[in-house]
Enzyme design. Sequence first.
Site, PDB file in Angstrom:
ATOM      1  N   ASP A   1      37.270  22.461  38.286  1.00 30.22           N
ATOM      2  CA  ASP A   1      37.022  23.235  39.500  1.00 30.22           C
ATOM      3  C   ASP A   1      38.361  23.671  40.095  1.00 30.22           C
ATOM      4  OD1 ASP A   1      35.610  24.490  41.488  1.00 30.22           O
ATOM      5  OD2 ASP A   1      34.562  22.703  42.181  1.00 30.22           O
TER       6      ASP A   1
ATOM      7  N   TYR B   1      34.864  33.987  39.791  1.00 25.63           N
ATOM      8  CA  TYR B   1      33.733  33.256  39.236  1.00 25.63           C
ATOM      9  C   TYR B   1      33.733  33.386  37.711  1.00 25.63           C
ATOM     10  CZ  TYR B   1      31.270  32.512  43.708  1.00 25.63           C
ATOM     11  OH  TYR B   1      30.902  32.092  44.956  1.00 25.63           O
TER      12      TYR B   1
ATOM     13  N   ARG C   1      30.304  42.232  43.641  1.00 28.82           N
ATOM     14  CA  ARG C   1      30.789  40.885  43.382  1.00 28.82           C
ATOM     15  C   ARG C   1      29.720  40.199  42.540  1.00 28.82           C
ATOM     16  NH1 ARG C   1      33.589  36.967  45.835  1.00 28.82           N
ATOM     17  NH2 ARG C   1      32.897  35.983  43.894  1.00 28.82           N
TER      18      ARG C   1
ATOM     19  N   ASP D   1      29.822  38.129  52.283  1.00 31.06           N
ATOM     20  CA  ASP D   1      28.909  37.735  51.207  1.00 31.06           C
ATOM     21  C   ASP D   1      27.497  38.270  51.381  1.00 31.06           C
ATOM     22  OD1 ASP D   1      30.717  36.323  49.691  1.00 31.06           O
ATOM     23  OD2 ASP D   1      30.304  34.410  50.656  1.00 31.06           O
TER      24      ASP D   1
ATOM     25  N   ARG E   1      42.394  31.245  42.727  1.00 30.14           N
ATOM     26  CA  ARG E   1      41.568  31.846  41.683  1.00 30.14           C
ATOM     27  C   ARG E   1      42.391  32.870  40.898  1.00 30.14           C
ATOM     28  NH1 ARG E   1      35.924  32.715  45.166  1.00 30.14           N
ATOM     29  NH2 ARG E   1      35.553  30.478  45.540  1.00 30.14           N
TER      30      ARG E   1
END
Length: 470
Positions: free
Chosen positions: A322, A402, A116, A149, A368
């Site tokens: 955003d 991202y 990631r 994460d 996303r």
Amino acid sequence: MNPNQKIITIGSISLGLVVFNVLLHVVSIIVTVLVLGRGGKNRICNETVVREYNETVRIEKVTQWHNTNVIEYVPYWNEGTYMNNTEAICDVKGFAPFSKDNGIRIGSRGHVFVIREPFVSCSPTECRTFFLTQGSLLNDKHSNGTVKDRSPFRTLMSVEVGQPPNVYQARFEAVAWSATACHDGKKWMTIGVTGPDSKAIAVVHYGGVPTDVVNSWAGDILRTQESSCTCIQGDCYWVMTDGPANRQAQYRIYKANQGRIVGQTDVSLDGGHIEECSCYPNDGKVECVCRDNWTGTNRPVLVISPDLSYRVGYLCAGLPSDTPRGEDAQFIGSCTSPMGNKEYGVKGFGFRQGTDVWMGRTISRTSRSGFEILRVKNGWTQTSKEQVRKQVVVDNLNWSGYSGSFTLPVELSGKDCLVPCFWVEMIRGKPEEKTIWTSSSSIVMCGVNYEVADWSWHDGAILPFDIDKM
């Protein structure tokens, strides 16, 4: 002629032909030696001529084959020189594809890392894709649970831009679950954050060697940019956050020279939130467009001077960038305050073009998915909604993630300005898809002086994998 005489005659002719053939080969060798082995000006085969210049060295490889010169120009950067990076960002009309790694498609049958947070950063001679691995490969049992994460197995590694994150070409950079990296013209500097949430440590590496550390000062998940840091005339700058993701946190700018921290300053932004900044050099300063994960759907802007003084505010444009976010028509921009719905966000970027701004965002307002980049007239300095250009990079039927910024240095591009570039991560697997893993690939785009057509350079992997069916 009887049979024996026929055999003798055929044998004699065959022997004669063999002898003649051998003589021809001998003559050919002698002629070749005489032609290519003569002295004087023609005796330059495989010689290398080096001419030195003030800034770089141009190597001319001159090879002569039968009086035909072939000259290959090989750029060479003097590794004892810092990059300048004080030039302005090039004014561009669109963004053209630079690279696409297709890591997940290849990883269904290749030895590709589960990753990631990929990002790109450039030296005077190359660009590299950095990524945070999960210590496992795609389509392998250790990929189970990689939606997490932070783990002790995560490491920062890199490959040449465009290569998938594979085990054969990847270079280890740092132990990390959060990271940044940049090149000062001499060596790579990488910062890898690892350790427990309450006492994380950031280890600074320079030229592959640990040179300094930053300890967590607030005790709440110390983290950094997940994109390229910025070097200007030998000094390198990056931004770190320590504190809650959904409340007021603490923010710092760091400055290092040859991997050793030489300065730091706290950033004051009461009522606002800064993390995962996407930074780039422009006109001798560092400009960052960051993520507000607490209060707004407009992005924080941080402009850093070499003396570590700074200006902090929000991207003025009257369009939110955003995700999640509300309708464009209902959004009111602000240069100083967070605006919009108070929800979590996603890492993103923007580029200043004079008073205009290029701003990237997902196409979807709620998830996303998809990705587009807009040029907003006067959007850096005013709450303008005027779109003068829009380009689609990933359509809204496909996942994104991202995104972040970097520049091509003039030493690499040959231009007199810094080429603005960005990358888009395309996340696959959990939590949106029925797999046991989470990973991503990326598309990289760089600015050009032409408009570029809309298209979708999406990930394209067919899921689930074999490991997901067991």
